[in-house]
Design a protein around this motif. Structure first.
Motif, PDB file in Angstrom:
ATOM      1  N   ILE A 168       6.322  26.122  -8.771  1.00 31.98           N
ATOM      2  CA  ILE A 168       5.007  26.442  -9.607  1.00 31.98           C
ATOM      3  C   ILE A 168       4.684  25.068  -9.147  1.00 31.98           C
ATOM      4  O   ILE A 168       3.560  24.926  -8.776  1.00 31.98           O
ATOM      5  N   LEU A 242      -6.099  14.657 -29.513  1.00 37.41           N
ATOM      6  CA  LEU A 242      -6.086  13.535 -29.100  1.00 37.41           C
ATOM      7  C   LEU A 242      -4.804  13.100 -28.809  1.00 37.41           C
ATOM      8  O   LEU A 242      -4.489  12.323 -27.476  1.00 37.41           O
ATOM      9  N   CYS A 293      -4.279  26.532  -3.820  1.00 35.78           N
ATOM     10  CA  CYS A 293      -2.684  26.328  -5.278  1.00 35.78           C
ATOM     11  C   CYS A 293      -3.305  25.454  -6.424  1.00 35.78           C
ATOM     12  O   CYS A 293      -2.826  25.367  -7.167  1.00 35.78           O
ATOM     13  N   GLY A 294      -5.309  25.564  -6.582  1.00 37.31           N
ATOM     14  CA  GLY A 294      -5.028  25.628  -7.444  1.00 37.31           C
ATOM     15  C   GLY A 294      -4.379  24.321  -8.707  1.00 37.31           C
ATOM     16  O   GLY A 294      -4.490  22.877  -7.391  1.00 37.31           O
ATOM     17  N   LYS A 295      -4.366  23.935  -9.477  1.00 40.27           N
ATOM     18  CA  LYS A 295      -4.265  22.799 -10.514  1.00 40.27           C
ATOM     19  C   LYS A 295      -3.107  21.794 -10.085  1.00 40.27           C
ATOM     20  O   LYS A 295      -2.644  21.084 -11.394  1.00 40.27           O
ATOM     21  N   THR A 296      -2.265  22.852  -9.975  1.00 45.20           N
ATOM     22  CA  THR A 296      -0.907  22.073  -9.753  1.00 45.20           C
ATOM     23  C   THR A 296      -0.532  21.421  -8.481  1.00 45.20           C
ATOM     24  O   THR A 296       0.536  21.595  -8.536  1.00 45.20           O
TER      25      THR A 296
ATOM     26  N   GLY B 228     -10.787  30.600 -10.072  1.00 44.64           N
ATOM     27  CA  GLY B 228      -9.583  29.440 -10.239  1.00 44.64           C
ATOM     28  C   GLY B 228      -8.209  30.164  -9.817  1.00 44.64           C
ATOM     29  O   GLY B 228      -7.234  29.707  -9.284  1.00 44.64           O
ATOM     30  N   PHE B 230      -5.130  31.046  -8.677  1.00 50.40           N
ATOM     31  CA  PHE B 230      -3.682  31.224  -9.118  1.00 50.40           C
ATOM     32  C   PHE B 230      -3.238  30.308  -9.807  1.00 50.40           C
ATOM     33  O   PHE B 230      -2.317  30.929 -11.313  1.00 50.40           O
ATOM     34  N   ALA B 231      -3.848  29.360  -9.940  1.00 46.59           N
ATOM     35  CA  ALA B 231      -3.237  28.187 -11.466  1.00 46.59           C
ATOM     36  C   ALA B 231      -3.731  28.258 -12.474  1.00 46.59           C
ATOM     37  O   ALA B 231      -2.962  28.209 -13.832  1.00 46.59           O
ATOM     38  N   VAL B 235      -3.113  28.167 -16.524  1.00 51.31           N
ATOM     39  CA  VAL B 235      -3.696  27.233 -17.381  1.00 51.31           C
ATOM     40  C   VAL B 235      -4.260  28.469 -18.344  1.00 51.31           C
ATOM     41  O   VAL B 235      -4.571  27.946 -19.765  1.00 51.31           O
TER      42      VAL B 235
END
Lengths: 318, 351
Positions: A168, A242, A293-296, B228, B230-231, B235
């Motif tokens: 992933i 936090l 591929c977003g946030k990864t 947003g 796939f990811a 999330v």
């Protein structure tokens, strides 16, 4: 308060104590009841804080009442609050990085190697799979890596390149503090040329050379400790959330670390006669690819894209 | 469970007088104490934190009044500092061994599992002994194996049953702590019903589902709207999990506090009453969190006072006759390292 103290609730004397029978008087905290303890274990409790303070004024030094006077709700607290904000900011901005750098510098190499082993085990289990790349391709990259490594100071600690299927996390590369560099099959496949791959490797070598990840680990540990110190009261969730958040930051480098590693990568690429600007091309490739591929992607752990390619090309031209 | 109003016929019990806990702390006063604590802690690189803790606890205990008398916290800062140093050394040592010698991981885990009940008992005893009411100290008398069952075996069982045994664990733990506590030499006791714990658990579960649906939906909507993709799925799942599990845990904590307090008795005579409203309590804690974040921590003092005041206002002691005749024993302050260890590792077992 020389002489004696007569305890007389409701104006009716009960017992008279000599001065030397009084053992302790509790410090003033806010307006909580004060307690006078006597040698026979008797405790006299009163909410008349002002009265006690008057009695004590002759026997206590100013330093002993300093705290409770400082704590009184008074415009002066605005200054103390500003000092607190300044101290927190100064600690995070200046003191922690310096302390983290010092800690990173004195951490012995064997210890760092052990961190690598533990970290690799964890990420292998969490999201990496064995590489599916053909051996000949791996050998090619290993050969180029072996040529690159001796130019880095980090080679002393022993650099090691590993391939993994990124799963992933997709096209990615990262350096562990002890010199283990992991590159995913996806990143090798994405590259337009070998120089782009070596550009990324040079960048990761630079992270190892400057002990960036170790410094980052110490920084976030420091932030977590700071939050615990400030918050540390009723077990509410603030501190926990936090502190966890600051540990998550361990995963990403600061922008300063990134540009430092970029610059160093250019020098390393020049030293082995490869195209130093290839790293910039690779960065743009990942940017384009990672629109979906977003946030990864590589960028969650290597922030600060704007201007990075430009800075790399600029240094490459020098 | 709540048979407070029906005294047993066997003993001539005097009428129970209901005394609400009266918390007299206020945010502006505490703000001064708190901000001075922060500044001095930072200036002394953390050393002052032991003094800060004592001042903070004295403020909260000293402002908690029952029947016109306040509680008092007696720990000495220097002992807290010593205990904290020992606890930090143990935590570092423990983590280093696990980190660097994973081979010994199992050994270390076993040592830890068998040492923990002992540490918890010592810590509970220290905290109890450092607290007094009307010049009579509290105390805690633990039992190693009962602590082992409550803090090691049942959490493991709860884990293995995917949480289904959590109410059993809560019931056993709370019962164990309650019956270990002493006021002077007078024992506390409680027999809360497991059924009551499952009731709270079930309501917390329903609450969690509701929150998950609302938050999951909202987060997903935002992500879809902002492309947003796939990811997003990962999330959404992670965010929803945290945003759900935390409020649900607070809900459960409030509900179970009511259960144990309402089943608690001191010296077989005095009863206790807790009427927290779980939803209201979740709202207080969650809004405290956001207010604290939004004010860069400056409203932390206000938040701490607010939640304490709510808990106090919803707690009462039903005194039978008088509490004048309790006597204390002289107690030493051993076990401070264990108490600090529990503090640092985030155990929250006090009343």
């Amino acid at each position: 308060m020389p002489g004696a103290l007569t305890i007389s609730p409701d104006g009716k004397p009960v017992r008279r104590y000599a001065d030397d029978e009084l053992t302790t008087i509790s410090d003033r905290v806010g307006a909580i009841p004060r307690r006078l303890t006597f040698t026979d274990g008797t405790v006299f409790e009163t909410e008349d804080n002002a009265g006690i303070d008057r009695l004590l004024s002759e026997r206590l030094a100013a330093s002993e009442t300093f705290l409770s006077r400082l704590e009184v709700f008074h415009p002066r607290l605005i200054i103390i609050a500003l000092i607190a904000i300044g101290l927190v900011y100064g600690t995070v901005r200046y003191a922690l990085p310096v302390l983290a750098n010092m800690a990173a510098a004195v951490t012995p190499t064997p210890v760092v190697k052990l961190i690598d082993r533990g970290a690799l085990e964890t990420i292998d289990r969490a999201f990496l799979k064995p590489s599916t790349m053909v051996q000949s391709r791996k050998d090619e990259i290993h050969a180029g890596f072996a040529a690159l490594a001796p130019h880095a100071d980090a080679d002393k600690v022993g650099l090691q390149l590993l391939f993994r299927d990124g799963g992933i996390i997709g096209p990615n590369a990262f350096a562990l503090p002890g010199g283990t560099i992991i590159m995913t099959d996806q990143l090798v496949r994405l590259a337009g040329s070998d120089d782009e791959i070596f550009g990324v490797l040079a960048h990761e070598i630079a992270h190892v050379e400057n002990r960036h990840s170790l410094r980052q680990i110490y920084r976030s540990l420091g932030v977590a400790a700071l939050i615990a110190m400030i918050g540390g009261d009723t077990g509410e969730i603030v501190e926990d959330v936090l502190a966890q958040g600051s540990l998550l930051l361990t995963l990403s480098y600061s922008r300063r670390f990134e540009s430092q590693a970029d610059q160093r990568a250019v020098d390393l690429m020049k030293a082995v006669g490869r195209d130093p600007a290839a790293l910039a091309t690779m960065l743009e490739r990942i940017t384009a690819k990672c629109r979906d591929c977003g946030k990864t992607s590589w960028f969650t752990t290597h922030p600060g894209t704007e201007g990075r390619s430009e800075a790399i090309r600029q240094r490459a031209r020098k | 469970m709540n048979d407070v109003t029906t005294p047993q016929a066997t003993s001539p019990v005097p009428k129970l007088a209901r005394h609400r806990i009266d918390f007299r702390g206020n945010a502006s006063e505490y703000f001064g104490i708190w901000i001075v604590n922060v500044v001095l802690t930072l200036l002394t690189v953390g050393i002052y934190s032991a003094w800060a803790k004592v001042r903070r606890k004295r403020y909260f205990y000293g402002n908690t009044f029952l029947d016109g008398h306040s509680f008092e916290y007696h720990a000495r800062p220097i002992r807290i500092l010593q205990g904290r140093l020992v606890a930090v050394a143990i935590i570092i040592l423990f983590n280093l061994v696990v980190e660097f010698f994973p081979i010994f991981g199992l050994v270390v885990f076993l040592v830890y599992a068998f040492a923990l009940p002992f540490i918890i008992n010592m810590g509970l005893r220290f905290n109890a002994r450092m607290t007094s009411y009307r010049n009579v100290r509290f105390n805690f008398a633990g039992s190693y194996w009962e602590a082992f069952i409550a803090f090691i075996l049942l959490p493991l069982a709860a884990l293995l049953t995917l949480g289904l045994l959590i109410p059993v664990m809560s019931q056993v733990t709370a019962t164990y702590i309650a019956k270990g506590y002493r006021y002077g030499t007078a024992p506390f006791a409680a027999k809360p019903l497991i059924r009551a714990y499952y009731g709270v658990f079930f309501r917390a579960f329903l609450f969690a589902i509701l929150v998950a649906a609302l938050i999951g939906g909202a987060v997903a909507l935002v992500l879809v709207a902002t492309d947003g993709m796939f990811a997003g799925a990962v999330v959404v799942a992670i965010l929803t999990f945290y945003l759900t599990i935390i409020p649900a845990a607070i809900f459960y904590a409030a509900g179970t506090r009511n259960v144990i307090y309402n089943a608690l008795a001191l010296d077989n005579r005095h009863r206790f009453e807790s009427t927290l409203k779980p939803l209201r309590y979740v709202w207080i804690i969650v809004s405290n969190f956001f207010v604290t974040i939004a004010t860069f921590g400056l409203m932390r003092a206000w938040a701490a006072i607010r939640s304490t005041r709510y808990i106090a206002a919803r707690t009462a002691v039903l005194i039978s006759g008088t509490v004048d005749d309790y006597v204390g024993e002289i107690e030493s302050d051993t076990g401070v390292a264990a108490a600090e260890y529990m503090d640092l590792e985030g155990f929250d077992l006090g009343f």
